[in-house]
Design an enzyme around this catalytic site. Structure first.
Site, PDB file in Angstrom:
ATOM      1  N   ASP A  28       0.830  -1.207   0.000  1.00 16.78           N
ATOM      2  CA  ASP A  28       0.000   0.000   0.000  1.00 16.78           C
ATOM      3  C   ASP A  28       0.866   1.260   0.000  1.00 16.78           C
ATOM      4  OD1 ASP A  28      -2.320   1.378  -0.036  1.00 16.78           O
ATOM      5  OD2 ASP A  28      -2.905   0.959   2.023  1.00 16.78           O
ATOM      6  N   ASN A  76     -10.506  -3.011  -6.641  1.00 15.44           N
ATOM      7  CA  ASN A  76      -9.675  -2.027  -7.358  1.00 15.44           C
ATOM      8  C   ASN A  76     -10.226  -1.642  -8.737  1.00 15.44           C
ATOM      9  OD1 ASN A  76      -6.462  -3.223  -6.062  1.00 15.44           O
ATOM     10  ND2 ASN A  76      -7.741  -1.528  -5.361  1.00 15.44           N
TER      11      ASN A  76
HETATM   12  C1  FPP Z   1      -1.762   0.028  -3.579  1.00 17.17           C
HETATM   13  O1  FPP Z   1      -1.261   1.346  -3.487  1.00 17.17           O
HETATM   14  C2  FPP Z   1      -1.130  -0.666  -4.713  1.00 17.17           C
HETATM   15  C3  FPP Z   1      -1.789  -1.279  -5.755  1.00 17.17           C
HETATM   16  C4  FPP Z   1      -3.249  -1.326  -5.848  1.00 17.17           C
HETATM   17  C5  FPP Z   1      -1.053  -1.895  -6.876  1.00 17.17           C
HETATM   18  C6  FPP Z   1       0.102  -2.748  -6.450  1.00 17.17           C
HETATM   19  C7  FPP Z   1       0.774  -3.276  -7.639  1.00 17.17           C
HETATM   20  C8  FPP Z   1       2.119  -3.308  -7.820  1.00 17.17           C
HETATM   21  C9  FPP Z   1       3.100  -2.827  -6.842  1.00 17.17           C
HETATM   22  C10 FPP Z   1       2.649  -3.900  -9.088  1.00 17.17           C
HETATM   23  C11 FPP Z   1       2.939  -5.361  -8.886  1.00 17.17           C
HETATM   24  C12 FPP Z   1       3.349  -5.970 -10.165  1.00 17.17           C
HETATM   25  C13 FPP Z   1       3.294  -7.311 -10.445  1.00 17.17           C
HETATM   26  C14 FPP Z   1       3.693  -7.790 -11.779  1.00 17.17           C
HETATM   27  C15 FPP Z   1       2.831  -8.285  -9.482  1.00 17.17           C
HETATM   28  P1  FPP Z   1      -2.265   2.563  -3.683  1.00 17.17           P
HETATM   29  O2  FPP Z   1      -2.315   2.882  -5.139  1.00 17.17           O
HETATM   30  O3  FPP Z   1      -3.589   2.217  -3.087  1.00 17.17           O
HETATM   31  O4  FPP Z   1      -1.564   3.695  -2.906  1.00 17.17           O
HETATM   32  P2  FPP Z   1      -2.305   4.883  -2.124  1.00 17.17           P
HETATM   33  O5  FPP Z   1      -3.052   4.259  -0.994  1.00 17.17           O
HETATM   34  O6  FPP Z   1      -1.174   5.738  -1.680  1.00 17.17           O
HETATM   35  O7  FPP Z   1      -3.200   5.570  -3.109  1.00 17.17           O
END
Ligand code: FPP
Length: 249
Positions: A28, A76
């Site tokens: 996160d 998501n």
């Molecule tokens: C949450 O942070 C993150 C995600 C929903 C995406 C996670 C995906 C990756 C790190 C890529 C992984 C790649 C592979 C190929 C497995 P957020 O966007 O909710 O952050 P925020 O809470 O600060 O908005």
């Protein structure tokens, strides 16, 4: 990974005998990481891939057998369309780019979640990656994509109800073991430790059944900044826990 390598690389203050078998991670804070730097959110996701790669390698070095990462939840889809599209393309690109290295490092890949609604080119790349790495004997790397624990549990209920309906099993055959065998994580040990970055203290529909007795570690660090030293701290904290599984010591 050889045992010798893990003995050499494991920090001296970690107990080799109490290394978790299965680590799960909620990655996160990518969006906030990017925003803090004045970048678009997608840059945070890109950086997040690097952090995940480093963690996978670290788990392998330190003798952890299974790593499960929450890449995309059933919720998501509610994000802006361009971010969802970016993530789908990112997953596919990373899978294609990293597959050879995963083979060299003996990583076995499994995607968990309802994969049937993902873009067809991503589904094809996922099938290819899982088939190609199926006989690898190194770390098991699970990527939860379009994963939601409630959906997973319902999916298991449907499958089991069908078996009962078709007289393949009786009601009394339904027990925890049979139920677990119908989850996406079938055949894997349940997570010992779940790490969540960015300070949020909830499971967010991730591994609800599997985490019944798993330890939770929350760090304020945003995912792209999560590194080997942070993981070391998480493991030190985990090794201080008194795991009683509802019993008395
Ligand atoms: C949450 O942070 C993150 C995600 C929903 C995406 C996670 C995906 C990756 C790190 C890529 C992984 C790649 C592979 C190929 C497995 P957020 O966007 O909710 O952050 P925020 O809470 O600060 O908005």
């Amino acid at each position: 990974m050889s045992v010798k390598q893990s003995l050499i690389e494991l920090p001296l203050d970690l107990d080799q005998q109490r290394i978790p078998a299965h680590v799960a991670v909620i990655m996160d804070g990518n969006g906030r990481w990017a925003k803090n730097r004045g970048f678009p959110r997608i840059i945070g996701h890109q950086k997040g891939v690097d952090a995940l790669k480093d963690l996978l390698r670290c788990c392998d070095d330190w003798g952890i057998k299974v790593l499960t990462a929450y890449a995309f939840s059933t919720e998501n889809w509610g994000r802006p369309a361009h971010e969802v599209e970016f993530l789908m393309t990112l997953f596919e690109r990373v899978l294609r780019r990293e597959l050879e290295e995963m083979m060299t490092e003996n990583v076995k890949i499994r995607f968990i979640g309802d994969l049937t609604v993902l873009p067809s080119s991503l589904q094809a790349q996922i099938s290819h990656s899982m088939e190609k790495t199926a006989n690898n004997k190194g770390i098991q790397f699970n990527i939860a994509t379009n994963y939601g624990s409630r959906q997973e549990i319902l999916h298991a209920c449907h499958a089991i109800a069908s078996l009962v309906k078709d007289n393949q099993i009786q009601l009394d055959d339904i027990n925890e073991e049979l139920f677990e065998n119908h989850l996406y994580t079938n055949g894997l040990v349940n997570p010992d430790l779940l790490i969540r970055t960015s300070g949020e203290m909830r499971l967010s529909n991730f591994l609800l059944w599997q985490m019944a007795y798993g330890e939770i570690y929350v760090t304020q660090t945003l995912w792209p900044d999560f590194n080997r030293e942070q993981f070391h701290q998480a493991l030190l904290d985990y090794q201080m826990r008194d795991r009683r599984f509802g019993k008395l010591n």
